[in-house]
Motif scaffolding. Structure first.
Motif, PDB file in Angstrom:
ATOM      1  N   LEU A  92       0.788  -1.268  -0.017  1.00 31.03           N
ATOM      2  CA  LEU A  92      -0.113  -0.091  -0.054  1.00 31.03           C
ATOM      3  C   LEU A  92       1.090   1.157   0.018  1.00 31.03           C
ATOM      4  N   ALA A  93       0.654   2.228  -0.673  1.00 29.09           N
ATOM      5  CA  ALA A  93       1.257   3.331  -0.822  1.00 29.09           C
ATOM      6  C   ALA A  93       0.752   4.648  -0.093  1.00 29.09           C
ATOM      7  N   ALA A  94      -0.496   4.525   0.581  1.00 32.08           N
ATOM      8  CA  ALA A  94      -1.106   5.503   1.248  1.00 32.08           C
ATOM      9  C   ALA A  94      -1.438   4.818   2.766  1.00 32.08           C
ATOM     10  N   ARG A  95      -1.734   5.750   3.636  1.00 29.68           N
ATOM     11  CA  ARG A  95      -2.196   5.460   4.960  1.00 29.68           C
ATOM     12  C   ARG A  95      -3.912   5.196   4.780  1.00 29.68           C
ATOM     13  N   TYR A  96      -4.453   6.114   4.229  1.00 30.08           N
ATOM     14  CA  TYR A  96      -5.895   6.275   4.225  1.00 30.08           C
ATOM     15  C   TYR A  96      -6.507   5.907   2.787  1.00 30.08           C
ATOM     16  N   TYR A  97      -7.379   5.111   2.845  1.00 25.94           N
ATOM     17  CA  TYR A  97      -8.061   4.714   1.570  1.00 25.94           C
ATOM     18  C   TYR A  97      -9.618   4.880   1.742  1.00 25.94           C
ATOM     19  N   TYR A  98     -10.490   5.104   0.755  1.00 28.30           N
ATOM     20  CA  TYR A  98     -11.623   5.445   1.058  1.00 28.30           C
ATOM     21  C   TYR A  98     -12.515   4.325   0.059  1.00 28.30           C
ATOM     22  N   VAL A  99     -13.717   4.032   0.537  1.00 28.15           N
ATOM     23  CA  VAL A  99     -14.503   2.799   0.012  1.00 28.15           C
ATOM     24  C   VAL A  99     -15.734   3.288  -0.442  1.00 28.15           C
TER      25      VAL A  99
ATOM     26  N   GLY B 123     -19.322  15.574 -15.348  1.00 28.83           N
ATOM     27  CA  GLY B 123     -19.981  14.517 -15.934  1.00 28.83           C
ATOM     28  C   GLY B 123     -19.835  13.124 -15.005  1.00 28.83           C
ATOM     29  N   TYR B 124     -19.523  13.104 -13.836  1.00 25.32           N
ATOM     30  CA  TYR B 124     -19.601  12.193 -13.304  1.00 25.32           C
ATOM     31  C   TYR B 124     -20.507  12.137 -11.954  1.00 25.32           C
ATOM     32  N   ASP B 125     -20.684  11.034 -11.560  1.00 21.91           N
ATOM     33  CA  ASP B 125     -21.523  10.856 -10.555  1.00 21.91           C
ATOM     34  C   ASP B 125     -20.687  11.443  -8.965  1.00 21.91           C
ATOM     35  N   ARG B 126     -21.165  11.709  -8.089  1.00 21.85           N
ATOM     36  CA  ARG B 126     -20.587  11.728  -6.764  1.00 21.85           C
ATOM     37  C   ARG B 126     -21.206  11.114  -5.740  1.00 21.85           C
ATOM     38  N   ASN B 127     -20.433  10.377  -4.954  1.00 26.50           N
ATOM     39  CA  ASN B 127     -20.748   9.409  -3.937  1.00 26.50           C
ATOM     40  C   ASN B 127     -20.162   9.648  -2.638  1.00 26.50           C
ATOM     41  N   GLY B 128     -20.255   9.345  -1.654  1.00 26.62           N
ATOM     42  CA  GLY B 128     -19.823   9.424  -0.241  1.00 26.62           C
ATOM     43  C   GLY B 128     -19.118   8.220   0.055  1.00 26.62           C
ATOM     44  N   PHE B 129     -17.729   8.250   0.286  1.00 28.60           N
ATOM     45  CA  PHE B 129     -16.907   6.837   0.867  1.00 28.60           C
ATOM     46  C   PHE B 129     -16.362   7.160   2.214  1.00 28.60           C
ATOM     47  N   PHE B 130     -16.408   5.951   2.609  1.00 29.77           N
ATOM     48  CA  PHE B 130     -16.211   5.789   4.285  1.00 29.77           C
ATOM     49  C   PHE B 130     -14.435   5.673   4.070  1.00 29.77           C
ATOM     50  N   GLU B 131     -13.974   6.413   5.273  1.00 32.41           N
ATOM     51  CA  GLU B 131     -12.545   6.312   5.262  1.00 32.41           C
ATOM     52  C   GLU B 131     -12.085   4.937   6.209  1.00 32.41           C
ATOM     53  N   VAL B 132     -10.665   4.548   5.538  1.00 32.42           N
ATOM     54  CA  VAL B 132     -10.128   3.291   6.212  1.00 32.42           C
ATOM     55  C   VAL B 132      -8.677   3.639   6.582  1.00 32.42           C
ATOM     56  N   ASP B 133      -8.352   3.583   7.870  1.00 30.86           N
ATOM     57  CA  ASP B 133      -7.070   3.947   8.247  1.00 30.86           C
ATOM     58  C   ASP B 133      -6.270   2.542   8.190  1.00 30.86           C
ATOM     59  N   THR B 134      -5.279   2.577   7.349  1.00 28.16           N
ATOM     60  CA  THR B 134      -4.365   1.280   7.550  1.00 28.16           C
ATOM     61  C   THR B 134      -3.503   1.346   8.434  1.00 28.16           C
TER      62      THR B 134
ATOM     63  N   GLU C  58      -0.561   2.912   8.224  1.00 27.96           N
ATOM     64  CA  GLU C  58       0.707   2.712   7.362  1.00 27.96           C
ATOM     65  C   GLU C  58       0.948   1.142   7.390  1.00 27.96           C
ATOM     66  N   GLN C  59       0.207   0.324   7.443  1.00 27.82           N
ATOM     67  CA  GLN C  59       0.703  -1.121   7.064  1.00 27.82           C
ATOM     68  C   GLN C  59       0.945  -1.142   5.473  1.00 27.82           C
ATOM     69  N   LYS C  60       1.518  -2.250   5.215  1.00 24.83           N
ATOM     70  CA  LYS C  60       1.836  -2.367   3.664  1.00 24.83           C
ATOM     71  C   LYS C  60       0.803  -3.274   3.171  1.00 24.83           C
ATOM     72  N   SER C  61      -0.009  -4.042   3.899  1.00 25.15           N
ATOM     73  CA  SER C  61      -1.327  -4.755   3.332  1.00 25.15           C
ATOM     74  C   SER C  61      -2.372  -4.682   4.317  1.00 25.15           C
ATOM     75  N   TRP C  62      -3.713  -4.679   3.805  1.00 26.53           N
ATOM     76  CA  TRP C  62      -5.003  -4.539   4.561  1.00 26.53           C
ATOM     77  C   TRP C  62      -5.955  -5.204   4.064  1.00 26.53           C
ATOM     78  N   THR C  63      -7.069  -5.713   4.884  1.00 27.72           N
ATOM     79  CA  THR C  63      -7.910  -6.611   4.175  1.00 27.72           C
ATOM     80  C   THR C  63      -9.229  -5.710   5.023  1.00 27.72           C
ATOM     81  N   ILE C  64     -10.271  -5.550   3.929  1.00 26.64           N
ATOM     82  CA  ILE C  64     -11.542  -4.816   4.649  1.00 26.64           C
ATOM     83  C   ILE C  64     -12.658  -5.889   4.344  1.00 26.64           C
ATOM     84  N   GLN C  65     -13.322  -6.206   5.493  1.00 33.43           N
ATOM     85  CA  GLN C  65     -14.508  -7.143   5.139  1.00 33.43           C
ATOM     86  C   GLN C  65     -15.833  -6.470   5.560  1.00 33.43           C
ATOM     87  N   LEU C  66     -16.622  -6.449   4.407  1.00 36.10           N
ATOM     88  CA  LEU C  66     -17.726  -5.818   4.310  1.00 36.10           C
ATOM     89  C   LEU C  66     -19.042  -6.876   4.399  1.00 36.10           C
ATOM     90  N   THR C  67     -19.763  -6.360   5.674  1.00 37.83           N
ATOM     91  CA  THR C  67     -20.748  -7.456   6.276  1.00 37.83           C
ATOM     92  C   THR C  67     -22.318  -6.689   5.981  1.00 37.83           C
TER      93      THR C  67
END
Length: 114
Positions: free
Chosen positions: A42-49, A85-96, A98-107
């Motif tokens: 991973l290149a960033a600490r924060y990702y948005y989903v 010309g795009y849509d706009r949606n609200g993303f939720f923040e994931v603070d990794t 600064e780990q090099k890998s991360w798994t998100i589980q959607l339930t």
């Protein structure tokens, strides 16, 4: 990313790279399936989903507004989504953290991951 639900879902990701903000989508995950969305460390600490439930409707979203579109996309920048010309949606923040890998589980909403 792991889909712990009984539905097929679509995933969009947002993150910051050396050129600024980027949103990408759609990754389609089958029910109870997992997939690596970003290869390598991973290149960033924060990702948005932002994710949508294709079978039952509904979404996983948050307060960070970013650009999306209906079909496969890579969009630079998060400003003026509608005007561009795009849509706009609200993303939720994931603070990794600064780990090099991360798994998100959607339930399913209201249910904890096993």
């Amino acid at each position: 990313m792991c889909n712990m639900t009984g539905s097929r879902i679509g995933i969009a990701l947002g993150y910051r790279d050396s050129g600024g903000w980027v949103t990408e989508g759609w990754w389609n995950l089958s029910a109870k399936g997992c997939e690596t969305l970003l290869k390598g460390a991973l290149a960033a600490r924060y990702y948005y989903v932002f994710a949508v439930d294709y079978d039952r409707g509904g979404e996983w979203s948050g307060r960070s507004l970013m650009c999306t579109r209906d079909r496969e996309f890579t969009i630079r920048g998060v400003e003026d989504c509608l005007a561009r010309g795009y849509d706009r949606n609200g993303f939720f923040e994931v603070d990794t953290g600064e780990q090099k890998s991360w798994t998100i589980q959607l339930t399913d909403p209201g249910r904890a991951a096993p």
